[in-house]
Design a protein around this motif. Structure first.
Motif, PDB file in Angstrom:
ATOM      1  N   ARG A  36       3.556   3.726   0.644  1.00 13.10           N
ATOM      2  CA  ARG A  36       4.445   2.753   0.696  1.00 13.10           C
ATOM      3  C   ARG A  36       3.170   1.428   0.359  1.00 13.10           C
ATOM      4  NH1 ARG A  36       8.382  -0.097   4.573  1.00 13.10           N
ATOM      5  NH2 ARG A  36       9.470  -1.279   3.285  1.00 13.10           N
ATOM      6  N   ILE A  37       3.177   0.749  -0.719  1.00 11.21           N
ATOM      7  CA  ILE A  37       2.864   0.006  -0.571  1.00 11.21           C
ATOM      8  C   ILE A  37       3.693  -1.654  -0.693  1.00 11.21           C
ATOM      9  CG2 ILE A  37       0.956  -1.865  -2.267  1.00 11.21           C
ATOM     10  CD1 ILE A  37      -0.105   0.710  -3.134  1.00 11.21           C
ATOM     11  N   LEU A  38       3.035  -2.530  -0.477  1.00 12.70           N
ATOM     12  CA  LEU A  38       4.032  -3.368   0.628  1.00 12.70           C
ATOM     13  C   LEU A  38       3.532  -4.561  -0.604  1.00 12.70           C
ATOM     14  CD1 LEU A  38       3.741  -3.550   4.588  1.00 12.70           C
ATOM     15  CD2 LEU A  38       6.159  -2.798   2.711  1.00 12.70           C
ATOM     16  N   HIS A  39       4.501  -5.587  -0.978  1.00 13.43           N
ATOM     17  CA  HIS A  39       4.790  -6.499  -2.269  1.00 13.43           C
ATOM     18  C   HIS A  39       4.457  -7.485  -1.120  1.00 13.43           C
ATOM     19  CE1 HIS A  39       7.310  -4.071  -5.299  1.00 13.43           C
ATOM     20  NE2 HIS A  39       6.243  -3.434  -5.111  1.00 13.43           N
ATOM     21  N   PRO A  40       3.246  -8.598  -0.968  1.00 16.04           N
ATOM     22  CA  PRO A  40       3.081  -9.764  -0.646  1.00 16.04           C
ATOM     23  C   PRO A  40       4.606 -10.729  -1.124  1.00 16.04           C
ATOM     24  CG  PRO A  40       1.465  -9.296  -1.946  1.00 16.04           C
ATOM     25  CD  PRO A  40       2.348  -8.783  -2.630  1.00 16.04           C
ATOM     26  N   ALA A  41       4.710 -11.437   0.506  1.00 19.12           N
ATOM     27  CA  ALA A  41       5.300 -12.308   0.482  1.00 19.12           C
ATOM     28  C   ALA A  41       5.180 -13.369   0.563  1.00 19.12           C
ATOM     29  CB  ALA A  41       6.090 -12.026   2.144  1.00 19.12           C
ATOM     30  N   SER A  42       4.975 -15.009   0.511  1.00 23.18           N
ATOM     31  CA  SER A  42       5.195 -15.916   0.125  1.00 23.18           C
ATOM     32  C   SER A  42       5.706 -17.129   0.529  1.00 23.18           C
ATOM     33  CB  SER A  42       6.227 -16.430  -1.644  1.00 23.18           C
ATOM     34  OG  SER A  42       6.630 -16.698  -1.187  1.00 23.18           O
ATOM     35  N   ALA A  43       4.506 -18.246   1.187  1.00 17.71           N
ATOM     36  CA  ALA A  43       4.810 -19.641   2.146  1.00 17.71           C
ATOM     37  C   ALA A  43       4.538 -20.594   1.382  1.00 17.71           C
ATOM     38  CB  ALA A  43       4.207 -18.917   2.846  1.00 17.71           C
ATOM     39  N   GLY A  98      10.665  -4.671  -7.523  1.00 14.84           N
ATOM     40  CA  GLY A  98      10.357  -4.020  -8.811  1.00 14.84           C
ATOM     41  C   GLY A  98       9.368  -4.180  -9.224  1.00 14.84           C
ATOM     42  N   LEU A  99       8.379  -5.225  -8.640  1.00  8.44           N
ATOM     43  CA  LEU A  99       6.647  -5.385  -9.436  1.00  8.44           C
ATOM     44  C   LEU A  99       5.886  -5.387  -8.181  1.00  8.44           C
ATOM     45  CD1 LEU A  99       5.475  -6.972 -12.032  1.00  8.44           C
ATOM     46  CD2 LEU A  99       5.955  -9.091 -10.882  1.00  8.44           C
ATOM     47  N   LEU A 100       4.919  -4.706  -8.655  1.00 12.57           N
ATOM     48  CA  LEU A 100       3.257  -4.980  -7.598  1.00 12.57           C
ATOM     49  C   LEU A 100       2.584  -6.060  -8.791  1.00 12.57           C
ATOM     50  CD1 LEU A 100       2.093  -3.733  -5.530  1.00 12.57           C
ATOM     51  CD2 LEU A 100       0.695  -2.323  -7.289  1.00 12.57           C
ATOM     52  N   GLU A 101       2.038  -6.909  -7.727  1.00 16.04           N
ATOM     53  CA  GLU A 101       1.566  -7.779  -8.912  1.00 16.04           C
ATOM     54  C   GLU A 101       0.370  -7.549  -8.882  1.00 16.04           C
ATOM     55  OE1 GLU A 101       1.259 -11.520  -6.531  1.00 16.04           O
ATOM     56  OE2 GLU A 101       2.496 -11.741  -5.357  1.00 16.04           O
ATOM     57  N   PRO A 102      -0.186  -8.164 -10.657  1.00 12.00           N
ATOM     58  CA  PRO A 102      -1.367  -7.752 -11.580  1.00 12.00           C
ATOM     59  C   PRO A 102      -2.518  -7.751 -10.159  1.00 12.00           C
ATOM     60  CG  PRO A 102       0.481  -8.625 -12.617  1.00 12.00           C
ATOM     61  CD  PRO A 102       0.639  -9.527 -11.211  1.00 12.00           C
ATOM     62  N   HIS A 103      -2.430  -8.184  -9.570  1.00  6.28           N
ATOM     63  CA  HIS A 103      -3.600  -8.290  -9.045  1.00  6.28           C
ATOM     64  C   HIS A 103      -3.488  -6.677  -8.335  1.00  6.28           C
ATOM     65  CE1 HIS A 103      -1.918 -10.452  -5.371  1.00  6.28           C
ATOM     66  NE2 HIS A 103      -3.446  -9.812  -4.827  1.00  6.28           N
ATOM     67  N   LEU A 104      -2.998  -6.402  -7.611  1.00  5.49           N
ATOM     68  CA  LEU A 104      -2.958  -5.845  -6.353  1.00  5.49           C
ATOM     69  C   LEU A 104      -2.848  -3.647  -7.822  1.00  5.49           C
ATOM     70  CD1 LEU A 104      -0.525  -6.795  -3.907  1.00  5.49           C
ATOM     71  CD2 LEU A 104      -2.957  -6.813  -4.032  1.00  5.49           C
ATOM     72  N   LEU A 105      -2.106  -4.118  -8.116  1.00  9.92           N
ATOM     73  CA  LEU A 105      -1.669  -2.976  -9.668  1.00  9.92           C
ATOM     74  C   LEU A 105      -3.486  -2.766 -10.563  1.00  9.92           C
ATOM     75  CD1 LEU A 105      -0.368  -1.757 -11.420  1.00  9.92           C
ATOM     76  CD2 LEU A 105      -0.286  -2.634 -13.023  1.00  9.92           C
ATOM     77  N   ARG A 106      -4.439  -3.188 -10.566  1.00 10.44           N
ATOM     78  CA  ARG A 106      -5.703  -3.380 -11.457  1.00 10.44           C
ATOM     79  C   ARG A 106      -6.306  -2.752  -9.711  1.00 10.44           C
ATOM     80  NH1 ARG A 106      -9.357  -6.656 -10.071  1.00 10.44           N
ATOM     81  NH2 ARG A 106      -7.964  -8.113  -8.796  1.00 10.44           N
ATOM     82  N   HIS A 107      -5.956  -3.146  -8.626  1.00 12.58           N
ATOM     83  CA  HIS A 107      -6.797  -2.484  -7.360  1.00 12.58           C
ATOM     84  C   HIS A 107      -6.423  -0.637  -6.826  1.00 12.58           C
ATOM     85  CE1 HIS A 107      -8.839  -5.715  -5.833  1.00 12.58           C
ATOM     86  NE2 HIS A 107      -7.610  -6.371  -5.405  1.00 12.58           N
ATOM     87  N   LEU A 108      -5.013  -1.037  -7.253  1.00  5.68           N
ATOM     88  CA  LEU A 108      -4.478   0.456  -6.933  1.00  5.68           C
ATOM     89  C   LEU A 108      -5.063   1.272  -8.385  1.00  5.68           C
ATOM     90  CD1 LEU A 108      -2.819   2.672  -5.869  1.00  5.68           C
ATOM     91  CD2 LEU A 108      -0.856   1.828  -7.023  1.00  5.68           C
ATOM     92  N   ASP A 241      11.368  -3.956  -2.404  1.00  4.61           N
ATOM     93  CA  ASP A 241       9.958  -4.597  -2.588  1.00  4.61           C
ATOM     94  C   ASP A 241       9.179  -3.975  -1.782  1.00  4.61           C
ATOM     95  OD1 ASP A 241      11.049  -4.208  -0.104  1.00  4.61           O
ATOM     96  OD2 ASP A 241      11.500  -6.079   0.782  1.00  4.61           O
ATOM     97  N   SER A 242       8.791  -3.373  -2.031  1.00  2.00           N
ATOM     98  CA  SER A 242       7.377  -2.283  -2.571  1.00  2.00           C
ATOM     99  C   SER A 242       7.189  -1.356  -3.356  1.00  2.00           C
ATOM    100  CB  SER A 242       7.465  -1.123  -0.566  1.00  2.00           C
ATOM    101  OG  SER A 242       8.549  -0.546  -0.783  1.00  2.00           O
ATOM    102  N   THR A 243       6.521  -0.687  -3.528  1.00  2.00           N
ATOM    103  CA  THR A 243       5.448   0.407  -4.379  1.00  2.00           C
ATOM    104  C   THR A 243       5.331   1.744  -3.363  1.00  2.00           C
ATOM    105  OG1 THR A 243       5.623  -0.887  -6.071  1.00  2.00           O
ATOM    106  CG2 THR A 243       3.700   0.839  -6.945  1.00  2.00           C
ATOM    107  N   VAL A 244       6.151   3.150  -4.016  1.00  2.00           N
ATOM    108  CA  VAL A 244       5.522   4.325  -3.780  1.00  2.00           C
ATOM    109  C   VAL A 244       4.731   4.927  -4.910  1.00  2.00           C
ATOM    110  CG1 VAL A 244       7.093   6.484  -2.410  1.00  2.00           C
ATOM    111  CG2 VAL A 244       7.707   3.838  -2.263  1.00  2.00           C
ATOM    112  N   VAL A 245       4.028   5.886  -4.008  1.00  2.00           N
ATOM    113  CA  VAL A 245       2.998   6.139  -4.456  1.00  2.00           C
ATOM    114  C   VAL A 245       2.847   7.800  -4.426  1.00  2.00           C
ATOM    115  CG1 VAL A 245       0.653   6.522  -5.715  1.00  2.00           C
ATOM    116  CG2 VAL A 245       1.007   5.000  -5.226  1.00  2.00           C
ATOM    117  N   GLY A 246       3.157   8.699  -4.984  1.00  2.00           N
ATOM    118  CA  GLY A 246       2.670  10.411  -4.127  1.00  2.00           C
ATOM    119  C   GLY A 246       1.809  10.997  -4.867  1.00  2.00           C
ATOM    120  N   GLY A 247       1.550  11.751  -4.019  1.00  2.00           N
ATOM    121  CA  GLY A 247      -0.145  12.469  -4.594  1.00  2.00           C
ATOM    122  C   GLY A 247      -0.470  13.394  -3.579  1.00  2.00           C
TER     123      GLY A 247
END
Length: 280
Positions: A36-43, A98-108, A241-247
Motif C-alpha cells: 500500500r503506497i500512501l498518497h502524500p498529504a499537503s500542508a 485515485g492519483l499517485l503523484e507523477p514523481h512517485l509514479l516515476r520512482h515506482l 488515497d493510496s495505491t496498491v501493488v500486487g506481486g
C-alpha cells in the motif's frame, strides 16, 4: 503511448479483481504479497507573511496531529477526508484520491522494471469516467508525450500560463487526432471490471517514467498498470488515497523499502480503515 481497442489484454483481470474483498484486492487476488503506497498529504498557509506549501508523509502528519501510525490507517483519523484541519498554523489536506503523484509514479516505475520480463509491453487503464476528452488531462499527456524536455521543477502556473498550456495541449492532441495517430477515448471500447470500466493504452515503463518525470498533465490519473507477463498489477482506485501493488514478495519488499515511497506491506484481506488513535 496509444489507446488500444484490444481489451482482451485485460481479460485476465476479470478472474482476479473481485466484486468484494479486502481493500488490497483492487490490485487483484492471489498475489504473493501486496504493498500500500500512501498518497502524500499537503500542508499550506502563511508563515511570517509568506505562503508556504509542503507535501507531508502520513507519518509526519500523524506525528504532528499526535496520533498513531499503522499500515492500515484511515486518513480520517489523522485529518479529514472531506476537508482540512489546522496543524501548527497550516491547513492539512488529504492526499489525492485515485492519483499517485507523477514523481512517485516515476520512482515506482523504476522498481517495477526489474520485476517483469516485458517492460516494453505495458498496459495502462484509465477510468472511463475521468472526464476524458481529446486535448485535456491524461489524454493530452498521452497525445503529447515525447520524452524528456529538460523541464526544471517549477511553482504552480498562473491562470494565464495554465490557459496557454491547455491550448497547446489541445492543439497537439487535435493535430494527432486529425492525422489518425490518436483516437478519442469515446471511440475505443473499454475493459469492464467490477464497479469500474477502463480505457486501455499501451506504453513502456521507460515511456511511463519519462512522462511522469517531465509532464504535469497526468491530472486524471493512471488507474491500472500491468506488464504483458502479468507479474504484477498496480491499482490506484479512484476512491482510495493510496495505491496498491500486487506481486512477488521480493517486489513488494523493494517497494516498501524505497526511500521515496511511503509504503507498507499489507495482506489481501486487509481493509484500510484502522483508527489511527487506537495504534501507536
Amino acid at each position: 503511448m496509444k489507446w488500444t481497442d484490444d481489451i482482451d489484454r485485460g481479460a485476465w483481470l476479470r478472474e482476479r479483481v473481485p466484486f468484494d474483498g479486502g481493500s488490497a484486492t483492487v490490485a487483484g487476488t492471489g498475489w504473493e504479497a501486496y504493498a500500500r503506497i500512501l498518497h502524500p498529504a499537503s500542508a499550506s498557509g502563511e508563515v511570517d507573511g509568506e505562503y508556504v506549501h509542503h507535501n507531508w508523509t502520513w507519518a509526519e502528519a500523524a506525528r504532528r496531529r499526535g496520533v498513531g501510525m499503522h499500515p492500515l490507517v484511515d486518513w480520517n483519523t489523522i485529518g479529514r477526508h472531506d476537508g482540512q484541519v489546522e496543524v501548527g498554523g497550516l491547513l492539512l489536506s488529504p492526499g489525492q484520491e485515485g492519483l499517485l503523484e507523477p514523481h512517485l509514479l516515476r520512482h515506482l516505475a523504476s522498481v517495477l522494471e526489474g520485476a517483469t520480463t516485458t517492460p516494453d509491453d505495458i498496459t495502462i487503464g484509465v477510468w472511463n469516467a475521468s472526464g476524458l476528452e481529446a486535448g485535456t488531462g491524461t489524454v493530452a499527456a498521452f497525445a503529447s508525450s515525447s520524452g524528456p524536455n529538460g523541464a526544471e521543477p517549477r511553482v504552480a502556473p498562473t491562470d494565464a500560463e495554465m490557459r496557454a498550456l491547455m491550448e497547446r495541449l489541445a492543439e497537439e492532441a487535435w493535430s494527432q487526432l486529425r492525422s489518425g495517430n490518436l483516437r478519442q477515448p469515446s471511440e475505443v471500447p473499454y475493459l469492464e471490471l467490477p464497479y469500474r470500466e477502463y480505457y486501455l493504452s499501451i506504453t513502456t515503463l521507460q515511456e511511463l517514467g519519462d512522462l511522469a518525470e517531465h509532464d504535469d498533465d497526468l491530472d486524471m490519473g493512471v488507474h491500472l498498470i500491468w506488464p504483458d507477463d502479468h507479474q504484477w498489477l498496480v491499482a490506484s482506485e479512484i476512491d482510495f488515497d493510496s495505491t496498491v501493488v500486487g506481486g512477488s514478495k521480493s517486489l513488494i519488499q523493494r517497494i516498501v523499502t524505497h526511500p521515496d515511497l511511503e509504503a507498507f506491506e499489507v495482506r489481501e484481506t486487509d481493509h484500510f480503515d484502522v483508527d489511527a488513535r487506537t495504534v501507536s
